[in-house]
Design an enzyme around this catalytic site. Structure first.
Site, PDB file in Angstrom:
ATOM      1  N   TYR A  80       0.841  -1.201   0.000  1.00  0.00           N
ATOM      2  CA  TYR A  80       0.000   0.000   0.000  1.00  0.00           C
ATOM      3  C   TYR A  80       0.880   1.258   0.000  1.00  0.00           C
ATOM      4  CZ  TYR A  80      -3.732   3.188   1.608  1.00  0.00           C
ATOM      5  OH  TYR A  80      -4.645   4.218   1.735  1.00  0.00           O
ATOM      6  N   SER A 118     -14.230   1.952  13.021  1.00  0.00           N
ATOM      7  CA  SER A 118     -15.311   0.991  12.768  1.00  0.00           C
ATOM      8  C   SER A 118     -15.221  -0.184  13.740  1.00  0.00           C
ATOM      9  CB  SER A 118     -15.269   0.514  11.314  1.00  0.00           C
ATOM     10  OG  SER A 118     -13.957   0.253  10.912  1.00  0.00           O
ATOM     11  N   PRO A 175       2.484   2.713  12.861  1.00  0.00           N
ATOM     12  CA  PRO A 175       3.090   4.005  13.230  1.00  0.00           C
ATOM     13  C   PRO A 175       2.701   4.437  14.650  1.00  0.00           C
ATOM     14  CG  PRO A 175       2.117   4.118  11.027  1.00  0.00           C
ATOM     15  CD  PRO A 175       1.677   2.814  11.641  1.00  0.00           C
TER      16      PRO A 175
HETATM   17  P1  NAD Z   1     -12.759   1.912   0.382  1.00  0.00           P
HETATM   18  O1  NAD Z   1     -12.130   0.581   0.445  1.00  0.00           O
HETATM   19  O2  NAD Z   1     -14.100   2.088   1.022  1.00  0.00           O
HETATM   20  O3  NAD Z   1     -12.875   2.412  -1.116  1.00  0.00           O
HETATM   21  C1  NAD Z   1     -12.034   2.008  -2.139  1.00  0.00           C
HETATM   22  C2  NAD Z   1     -12.891   1.650  -3.338  1.00  0.00           C
HETATM   23  O4  NAD Z   1     -12.041   1.269  -4.428  1.00  0.00           O
HETATM   24  C3  NAD Z   1     -13.824   0.457  -3.065  1.00  0.00           C
HETATM   25  O5  NAD Z   1     -15.127   0.772  -3.505  1.00  0.00           O
HETATM   26  C4  NAD Z   1     -13.204  -0.678  -3.881  1.00  0.00           C
HETATM   27  O6  NAD Z   1     -14.148  -1.629  -4.296  1.00  0.00           O
HETATM   28  C5  NAD Z   1     -12.577   0.097  -5.025  1.00  0.00           C
HETATM   29  N1  NAD Z   1     -11.470  -0.605  -5.678  1.00  0.00           N
HETATM   30  C6  NAD Z   1     -10.429  -1.239  -5.104  1.00  0.00           C
HETATM   31  N2  NAD Z   1      -9.609  -1.747  -6.033  1.00  0.00           N
HETATM   32  C7  NAD Z   1     -10.147  -1.405  -7.248  1.00  0.00           C
HETATM   33  C8  NAD Z   1      -9.773  -1.638  -8.592  1.00  0.00           C
HETATM   34  N3  NAD Z   1      -8.666  -2.334  -8.890  1.00  0.00           N
HETATM   35  N4  NAD Z   1     -10.577  -1.155  -9.564  1.00  0.00           N
HETATM   36  C9  NAD Z   1     -11.707  -0.468  -9.277  1.00  0.00           C
HETATM   37  N5  NAD Z   1     -12.099  -0.210  -8.033  1.00  0.00           N
HETATM   38  C10 NAD Z   1     -11.330  -0.680  -7.021  1.00  0.00           C
HETATM   39  O7  NAD Z   1     -11.728   2.952   1.007  1.00  0.00           O
HETATM   40  P2  NAD Z   1     -11.841   4.521   1.264  1.00  0.00           P
HETATM   41  O8  NAD Z   1     -11.561   4.747   2.676  1.00  0.00           O
HETATM   42  O9  NAD Z   1     -13.069   5.064   0.664  1.00  0.00           O
HETATM   43  O10 NAD Z   1     -10.570   5.045   0.437  1.00  0.00           O
HETATM   44  C11 NAD Z   1     -10.683   5.676  -0.817  1.00  0.00           C
HETATM   45  C12 NAD Z   1      -9.314   6.185  -1.242  1.00  0.00           C
HETATM   46  O11 NAD Z   1      -8.831   7.125  -0.294  1.00  0.00           O
HETATM   47  C13 NAD Z   1      -8.265   5.082  -1.364  1.00  0.00           C
HETATM   48  O12 NAD Z   1      -7.465   5.327  -2.491  1.00  0.00           O
HETATM   49  C14 NAD Z   1      -7.461   5.243  -0.104  1.00  0.00           C
HETATM   50  O13 NAD Z   1      -6.140   4.813  -0.280  1.00  0.00           O
HETATM   51  C15 NAD Z   1      -7.552   6.732   0.143  1.00  0.00           C
HETATM   52  N6  NAD Z   1      -7.364   7.039   1.571  1.00  0.00           N
HETATM   53  C16 NAD Z   1      -8.365   6.808   2.487  1.00  0.00           C
HETATM   54  C17 NAD Z   1      -8.138   7.089   3.834  1.00  0.00           C
HETATM   55  C18 NAD Z   1      -9.191   6.894   4.891  1.00  0.00           C
HETATM   56  O14 NAD Z   1      -8.916   7.139   6.058  1.00  0.00           O
HETATM   57  N7  NAD Z   1     -10.410   6.489   4.563  1.00  0.00           N
HETATM   58  C19 NAD Z   1      -6.890   7.588   4.236  1.00  0.00           C
HETATM   59  C20 NAD Z   1      -5.898   7.770   3.279  1.00  0.00           C
HETATM   60  C21 NAD Z   1      -6.149   7.504   1.946  1.00  0.00           C
HETATM   61  N1  UDP Z   2      -6.181  -0.298  16.364  1.00  0.00           N
HETATM   62  C1  UDP Z   2      -6.597  -0.736  17.612  1.00  0.00           C
HETATM   63  N2  UDP Z   2      -7.677  -1.576  17.678  1.00  0.00           N
HETATM   64  C2  UDP Z   2      -8.354  -1.979  16.589  1.00  0.00           C
HETATM   65  C3  UDP Z   2      -7.936  -1.520  15.311  1.00  0.00           C
HETATM   66  C4  UDP Z   2      -6.844  -0.684  15.236  1.00  0.00           C
HETATM   67  O1  UDP Z   2      -6.000  -0.385  18.638  1.00  0.00           O
HETATM   68  O2  UDP Z   2      -9.335  -2.733  16.735  1.00  0.00           O
HETATM   69  C5  UDP Z   2      -5.041   0.635  16.290  1.00  0.00           C
HETATM   70  C6  UDP Z   2      -3.981   0.283  15.246  1.00  0.00           C
HETATM   71  O3  UDP Z   2      -3.021  -0.590  15.794  1.00  0.00           O
HETATM   72  C7  UDP Z   2      -3.404   1.651  14.930  1.00  0.00           C
HETATM   73  C8  UDP Z   2      -4.590   2.602  15.088  1.00  0.00           C
HETATM   74  O4  UDP Z   2      -5.544   1.896  15.881  1.00  0.00           O
HETATM   75  O5  UDP Z   2      -2.416   2.003  15.883  1.00  0.00           O
HETATM   76  C9  UDP Z   2      -5.211   3.014  13.777  1.00  0.00           C
HETATM   77  O6  UDP Z   2      -5.409   1.850  13.012  1.00  0.00           O
HETATM   78  P1  UDP Z   2      -6.153   1.853  11.620  1.00  0.00           P
HETATM   79  O7  UDP Z   2      -5.994   0.496  11.028  1.00  0.00           O
HETATM   80  O8  UDP Z   2      -7.522   2.397  11.797  1.00  0.00           O
HETATM   81  O9  UDP Z   2      -5.376   2.922  10.741  1.00  0.00           O
HETATM   82  P2  UDP Z   2      -3.837   3.182  10.370  1.00  0.00           P
HETATM   83  O10 UDP Z   2      -2.943   2.343  11.233  1.00  0.00           O
HETATM   84  O11 UDP Z   2      -3.726   2.853   8.939  1.00  0.00           O
HETATM   85  O12 UDP Z   2      -3.700   4.634  10.674  1.00  0.00           O
END
Ligand code: NAD
Ligand code: UDP
Ligand code: UDP
Length: 317
Positions: free
Chosen positions: A149, A193, A278
């Protein structure tokens, strides 16, 4: 706020958590939206309420394959975002980030369309600099479990900047920090979540490690506003720009708030800290404030209350 005239806009990953909110907001602004998704982590359910709108089109497609459509703007969000999902098929995750970026950039090049990349705070890895400004290059493990990722997203940024320099493409890169809200996947393993679902089911609330690690959580509405402002900027604004909420909380504090808001009797239990997790993360949003005139407005307590209500509804269905 309204941003310019009616456009045809492609949202890849549009049936996901962030994508579905973005599609909704773009339609509200009067645009035509083409939502492209392979439904790996997204679902038709997330956009079911938009299907009757004649300005909305849903297309099943995998962005690792070429896509030939006609649009004015592209938001590239397709990519699984939670560790559980992106580590399920790590090779596909890298392909989605890298081949997906190449295809969307190729499409934008042919159409002379603006293209925005949803990058991530994970490009900073486990940072030695805190909070993280955009100039910081990051500390990323290239061979670990998160690398598919992190490095995939870093390579996508490289491609965006090379298409900008080499082909004069109008690109925009935003680095999204932890975002939460309704339509998060209930089983995506992300902390917000997980904790809410556990609390609502009366199950143990799992804190990984001692819970002193920090994150900064942005409510989805604030995030979408920033992405749309970024797309509306002129060609001189390329980024990368951090978007997120700088309010920093430990995971323990988050758990306490979830317990309070749900009124659960669940107990907190400790679980091992995942590898490469992290220690600390918080965006420096100085640049977003200056360039986009944006800062988040929804406090954690308010956003969590709405998110809890969403999961309560989901569990009743
Ligand atoms: P999500 O998993 O809900 O959404 C991602 C979507 O992309 C899904 O609907 C999935 O089916 C689709 N997808 C995955 N692979 C695909 C492919 N090969 N072709 C077509 N569709 C594909 O996640 P999200 O939280 O909505 O994230 C959306 C974007 O934002 C992602 O690129 C993610 O890396 C970025 N992002 C999200 C967060 C966050 O906290 N939610 C943080 C940093 C970056
Ligand atoms: N985490 C936790 N309990 C859970 C899920 C995640 O304590 O049930 C912690 C995880 O180890 C991380 C932080 O919460 O330190 C955020 O995790 P998440 O996967 O939401 O996001 P990211 O690590 O990508 O920021
Ligand atoms: N591409 C696409 N849709 C288009 C134009 C291009 O999916 O409308 C894909 C194309 O298949 C190629 C990629 O985008 O693999 C990169 O295109 P570009 O024109 O930059 O490179 P080239 O085709 O010269 O390798």
């Amino acid at each position: 706020m309204r941003y310019g005239s009616t456009k045809k806009i492609l949202v890849t990953g549009g049936a996901g958590f962030l994508g579905s909110h973005l599609c909704e907001r773009l339609l509200e602004q009067g645009h035509e939206v083409l939502c492209v998704d392979n439904f790996f982590t997204g679902a038709r359910r997330n956009v079911a309420h938009l299907l009757d709108n004649s300005s909305f089109e849903l297309m099943r497609h995998d962005v690792t394959h070429p896509l030939f459509v006609e649009v004015d703007e592209i938001y590239n969000l397709a990519c699984p975002a939670s560790p559980v999902h992106y580590q399920f098929d790590p090779v596909q995750t890298t392909k989605t980030s890298v081949h997906g970026a190449i295809n969307m950039l190729g499409l934008a090049k042919r159409l002379k369309a603006k293209v925005l990349q949803a990058s991530t705070s994970e490009v900073y890895g486990d940072p030695e600099v805190h909070p993280q400004p955009e100039e910081y290059w990051g500390r990323v493990n290239p061979v670990g479990f998160r690398s598919c990722y992190d490095e995939g997203k870093r390579c996508a940024e490289t491609l965006f900047f090379d298409y900008y320099r080499q082909h004069k493409l109008a690109v925009k890169v935003v680095r999204i920090f932890n975002t939460y809200g309704p339509r998060m996947h209930p089983n995506d393993g992300r902390v917000v979540s997980n904790l809410i679902v556990q609390a609502l089911k009366g199950e143990d609330i799992t804190i990984y490690g001692d819970g002193s690690q920090t994150r900064a959580f942005c409510y989805v509405d604030d995030l979408i506003e920033a992405m749309m402002r970024m797309m509306a900027t002129g060609p001189e604004v390329v980024g990368p720009i951090n978007i997120g909420n700088p309010g920093e909380f430990s995971i323990r504090q988050l758990a306490d708030l979830v317990i309070e808001l749900t009124g659960t009797t669940s107990k907190i239990v400790s679980r091992p800290l995942p590898p490469d997790d992290p220690r600390q993360r918080r965006p420096d949003i100085t640049r977003a404030k200056e360039v986009l005139g944006w800062e988040p407005s929804v406090p954690l307590r308010e956003g969590l209350t709405k998110t809890v209500a969403y999961f309560q509804q989901l569990m009743r269905e």
